[in-house]
Design a protein around this motif. Sequence first.
Motif, short mmCIF file in Angstrom:
data_model
loop_
_atom_site.label_atom_id
_atom_site.label_comp_id
_atom_site.label_asym_id
_atom_site.label_seq_id
_atom_site.Cartn_x
_atom_site.Cartn_y
_atom_site.Cartn_z
N LYS A 144 0.88 -1.26 -0.07
CA LYS A 144 -0.04 0.07 0.09
C LYS A 144 0.95 1.46 0.10
N GLY A 145 0.76 2.09 -0.98
CA GLY A 145 1.41 3.41 -1.02
C GLY A 145 2.57 3.37 -1.70
N ALA A 146 2.81 2.20 -2.29
CA ALA A 146 4.34 1.77 -3.00
C ALA A 146 4.37 2.99 -4.29
N ALA A 147 3.28 3.26 -5.04
CA ALA A 147 3.74 4.34 -6.07
C ALA A 147 4.18 5.69 -5.42
N GLU A 148 3.78 6.04 -4.36
CA GLU A 148 4.05 7.33 -3.72
C GLU A 148 5.50 7.27 -3.35
N TYR A 149 5.99 6.03 -2.68
CA TYR A 149 7.25 5.98 -2.13
C TYR A 149 8.28 6.00 -3.08
N LEU A 150 7.99 5.27 -4.16
CA LEU A 150 8.64 5.32 -5.51
C LEU A 150 8.90 6.73 -5.90
N LYS A 151 7.83 7.35 -6.38
CA LYS A 151 7.98 8.85 -6.81
C LYS A 151 8.94 9.61 -5.83
N ALA A 152 8.85 9.26 -4.49
CA ALA A 152 9.35 10.36 -3.28
C ALA A 152 10.88 9.82 -3.39
N ALA A 153 11.30 8.68 -3.96
CA ALA A 153 12.68 8.06 -3.70
C ALA A 153 13.77 8.86 -4.47
N LYS A 154 14.93 9.06 -4.02
CA LYS A 154 15.94 9.52 -4.80
C LYS A 154 16.63 8.36 -5.44
N GLY A 155 16.54 7.21 -4.81
CA GLY A 155 17.16 6.11 -5.57
C GLY A 155 16.42 4.72 -4.85
N THR A 156 16.17 3.70 -5.74
CA THR A 156 15.52 2.56 -5.26
C THR A 156 16.21 1.13 -5.58
N LEU A 157 16.85 0.58 -4.67
CA LEU A 157 17.41 -0.63 -4.95
C LEU A 157 16.26 -1.69 -4.94
N VAL A 158 16.51 -2.39 -5.79
CA VAL A 158 15.34 -3.45 -6.14
C VAL A 158 16.26 -4.93 -6.16
N VAL A 159 15.95 -5.95 -5.26
CA VAL A 159 16.59 -7.10 -5.20
C VAL A 159 15.57 -8.14 -5.29
N PRO A 160 15.12 -8.57 -6.30
CA PRO A 160 14.04 -9.67 -6.73
C PRO A 160 14.68 -11.14 -6.26
N GLY A 161 13.80 -11.93 -5.78
CA GLY A 161 14.09 -13.36 -5.43
C GLY A 161 15.37 -13.49 -4.44
N VAL A 162 15.38 -12.70 -3.43
CA VAL A 162 16.32 -13.02 -2.55
C VAL A 162 16.26 -14.54 -1.85
N ALA A 163 17.23 -15.33 -1.87
CA ALA A 163 16.97 -16.55 -1.35
C ALA A 163 17.75 -16.45 0.02
N ARG A 164 16.87 -17.17 1.04
CA ARG A 164 17.38 -17.13 2.55
C ARG A 164 17.20 -18.16 2.85
N ALA A 165 18.21 -19.27 3.46
CA ALA A 165 18.05 -20.43 4.19
C ALA A 165 18.81 -20.74 5.38
N GLY A 166 18.69 -21.43 6.14
CA GLY A 166 19.65 -21.76 7.40
C GLY A 166 18.85 -22.89 8.31
N ILE A 173 13.54 -21.68 5.22
CA ILE A 173 14.04 -21.27 3.82
C ILE A 173 12.88 -20.67 3.07
N GLU A 174 13.47 -19.64 2.41
CA GLU A 174 12.61 -18.34 1.87
C GLU A 174 13.02 -17.81 0.75
N LYS A 175 12.07 -17.44 -0.21
CA LYS A 175 12.39 -16.62 -1.26
C LYS A 175 11.70 -15.36 -1.21
N TYR A 176 12.17 -14.36 -1.32
CA TYR A 176 11.27 -12.98 -1.32
C TYR A 176 12.02 -11.75 -2.27
N ASP A 177 11.00 -10.88 -2.21
CA ASP A 177 11.70 -9.61 -3.09
C ASP A 177 11.78 -8.51 -1.93
N MET A 178 12.99 -7.85 -2.40
CA MET A 178 13.28 -6.47 -1.44
C MET A 178 13.44 -5.38 -1.98
#
Length: 188
Positions: free
Chosen positions: A52-74, A109-114
């Motif tokens: 919720k509010g993602a479009a506004e966050y992106l519009k206000a951002a000076k820069g955005t790091l997009v890390v799709p498919g982060v793999a996490r396990a342990g 174990i998990e996979k997610y976008d960041m």
Amino acid sequence: MKSKRNVKPMVMVICAVFAIVFAQVPTVLAATAKEIDTSADAALDRFKAQVKGAAEYLKAAKGTLVVPGVARAGFILAGQFGEGALRVAGKTAGYYRMVSGSFGLTAGIEKYDMVIIFMTDEALKKFQDSKGWEAGVDASVTMIKAGAAATVETLRSQSPVVGFTFDEKGLYGDASVRGAKFTQMKAE
């Protein structure tokens, strides 16, 4: 008593094996620039649909790091890995690799976008100028739950760097970037 003394060397061996294997992941899984950009575009579409509010966050951002498919396990030893694109003014300004590892009471174990949003020019510049930016050391990253509603001004006042995780698949505890190291990489 003898069995307790044998635990420390065993833990050290497990940590060493984990470190060696985990260090090889980036070279084995390196994606091309086109693959990273395509995945980042898809992750941004999911971000807009799920947060919720993602479009506004992106519009206000000076820069955005997009890390799709982060793999996490342990299981006691844990790690996470991902590759992404830094977007400035809607264009890719660089490619980054995220790696972190930890030791403790973890399992899953998990996979997610960041998505990490730099709310100020200073925060973005510090990230871009670093030789290895570490979350929680070089900057505090305020993590926002995907379902939470916060205005852009609230986010900016909380932290110059805010992060979102979404599109989670799998079972793990909480998502955190604390201790994750981001380094610029060359993508062909």
